[in-house]
Design a protein around this motif. Sequence first.
Motif, PDB file in Angstrom:
ATOM      1  N   SER A 193      69.308  58.056  -4.701  1.00  0.00           N
ATOM      2  CA  SER A 193      68.075  57.890  -4.248  1.00  0.00           C
ATOM      3  C   SER A 193      67.371  59.040  -3.835  1.00  0.00           C
ATOM      4  O   SER A 193      66.139  58.996  -4.021  1.00  0.00           O
ATOM      5  CB  SER A 193      68.422  57.157  -2.927  1.00  0.00           C
ATOM      6  OG  SER A 193      68.996  55.758  -3.193  1.00  0.00           O
ATOM      7  N   VAL A 194      68.043  59.979  -3.414  1.00  0.00           N
ATOM      8  CA  VAL A 194      67.544  61.561  -3.199  1.00  0.00           C
ATOM      9  C   VAL A 194      66.813  62.002  -4.179  1.00  0.00           C
ATOM     10  O   VAL A 194      65.714  62.402  -4.470  1.00  0.00           O
ATOM     11  CB  VAL A 194      68.333  62.118  -2.401  1.00  0.00           C
ATOM     12  CG1 VAL A 194      67.919  63.777  -2.518  1.00  0.00           C
ATOM     13  CG2 VAL A 194      68.696  62.048  -0.934  1.00  0.00           C
ATOM     14  N   LEU A 205      65.969  60.348  -7.035  1.00  0.00           N
ATOM     15  CA  LEU A 205      65.211  59.619  -7.615  1.00  0.00           C
ATOM     16  C   LEU A 205      63.615  59.867  -6.893  1.00  0.00           C
ATOM     17  O   LEU A 205      62.472  59.777  -7.369  1.00  0.00           O
ATOM     18  CB  LEU A 205      65.267  58.029  -7.350  1.00  0.00           C
ATOM     19  CG  LEU A 205      64.377  56.877  -7.797  1.00  0.00           C
ATOM     20  CD1 LEU A 205      63.942  57.104  -9.465  1.00  0.00           C
ATOM     21  CD2 LEU A 205      64.901  55.443  -7.731  1.00  0.00           C
ATOM     22  N   VAL A 206      63.874  60.083  -5.294  1.00  0.00           N
ATOM     23  CA  VAL A 206      62.639  60.193  -4.674  1.00  0.00           C
ATOM     24  C   VAL A 206      62.003  61.564  -4.894  1.00  0.00           C
ATOM     25  O   VAL A 206      60.697  61.781  -5.016  1.00  0.00           O
ATOM     26  CB  VAL A 206      63.072  60.084  -3.280  1.00  0.00           C
ATOM     27  CG1 VAL A 206      62.040  60.618  -2.269  1.00  0.00           C
ATOM     28  CG2 VAL A 206      63.398  58.729  -2.682  1.00  0.00           C
ATOM     29  N   LEU A 207      63.024  62.630  -5.250  1.00  0.00           N
ATOM     30  CA  LEU A 207      62.647  64.049  -5.655  1.00  0.00           C
ATOM     31  C   LEU A 207      61.704  63.930  -6.901  1.00  0.00           C
ATOM     32  O   LEU A 207      60.705  64.532  -7.053  1.00  0.00           O
ATOM     33  CB  LEU A 207      63.327  64.898  -5.586  1.00  0.00           C
ATOM     34  CG  LEU A 207      64.414  65.421  -4.234  1.00  0.00           C
ATOM     35  CD1 LEU A 207      65.521  66.215  -4.542  1.00  0.00           C
ATOM     36  CD2 LEU A 207      63.275  65.832  -3.359  1.00  0.00           C
ATOM     37  N   LEU A 211      60.222  61.362  -8.081  1.00  0.00           N
ATOM     38  CA  LEU A 211      58.848  60.732  -8.050  1.00  0.00           C
ATOM     39  C   LEU A 211      57.818  61.506  -7.173  1.00  0.00           C
ATOM     40  O   LEU A 211      56.525  61.648  -7.604  1.00  0.00           O
ATOM     41  CB  LEU A 211      59.041  59.417  -7.211  1.00  0.00           C
ATOM     42  CG  LEU A 211      57.869  58.644  -6.655  1.00  0.00           C
ATOM     43  CD1 LEU A 211      57.193  58.007  -8.169  1.00  0.00           C
ATOM     44  CD2 LEU A 211      58.214  57.351  -5.718  1.00  0.00           C
ATOM     45  N   LEU A 212      58.243  62.420  -6.286  1.00  0.00           N
ATOM     46  CA  LEU A 212      57.303  63.125  -5.502  1.00  0.00           C
ATOM     47  C   LEU A 212      57.007  64.467  -6.366  1.00  0.00           C
ATOM     48  O   LEU A 212      55.691  64.755  -6.637  1.00  0.00           O
ATOM     49  CB  LEU A 212      58.168  63.902  -4.494  1.00  0.00           C
ATOM     50  CG  LEU A 212      58.428  63.044  -3.164  1.00  0.00           C
ATOM     51  CD1 LEU A 212      59.323  63.712  -2.064  1.00  0.00           C
ATOM     52  CD2 LEU A 212      57.071  62.414  -2.591  1.00  0.00           C
TER      53      LEU A 212
END
Length: 261
Positions: free
Chosen positions: A83-84, A86-88, A90-91
């Motif tokens: 999840s981390v 994937l978030v990075l 995306l950012l």
Amino acid sequence: MATSGLPKSGSGPIRPLSKPPSRNQSFQRTPSRRVYFSEVDTENQTHREMPPKQEVYWESTDDKKESRGFRLCCAWSCLIGGSVVLVLLLLGVLLMSFLQGALPEFRIMSLTINKLDVVTKDQTTLLTSDVQVVINATNNNGRYELSYGALTVDVSSQNVALGMGDVEPFKQEAHKMSELRIKAAVKKAAVDGDAANGLEWNFKQKQVPIDVAVRGKISIKFKEGRELNELPLVVLCSNLDQNEIDRGNQPKCRVRMFTFL
């Protein structure tokens, strides 16, 4: 002469003959012991008599709980880590998209090949060229100011270098356009003979395809006071046709922060 086979006189008393068996006794048989032999498969018998050893493993309840807890911990760690990441990602994509939209627009205004000479001396092909390029850089955004560092400009044709130029640092306000005049030249530069001869023929036919590459740094200053300093800037203007530019066309160049985008 005494007859052979008869006992001599005086040898001893003669034993009486045994009485022949009676009829009843002749039909009676002395009981005898009978022995039977049978073939036994010793291998199977041994297998039957000695069953295989079975190892028994004992696992306590505490071990089961610890193993289950370890698996759950690994699963949650993988889920959180994924999840981390994937978030990075995306950012990062959102940031690159924002920065890409903040980059200026570059267009070729004019392209002039003033000189292009090819000579061969001592089996070496030498090229002399003089090219002038005018580029318009436009800041289409109204929210920030752009600051350019020193820019380098490479001019080439079919992998033959025609010269290199420089642009001094400058600033650009929102919705402003800047005109960049570049002069690139080489003098008696050693080049590949076949490529140079083909380039000279194209020049006589006014069909020289030109590639212009601009590289440097750019900074973005927001109205709120925040800044993004010295971001990479790559401008690629490929396969330019001088005849089309002379007719008034203004080819748009590809502007990227990185060459692989």
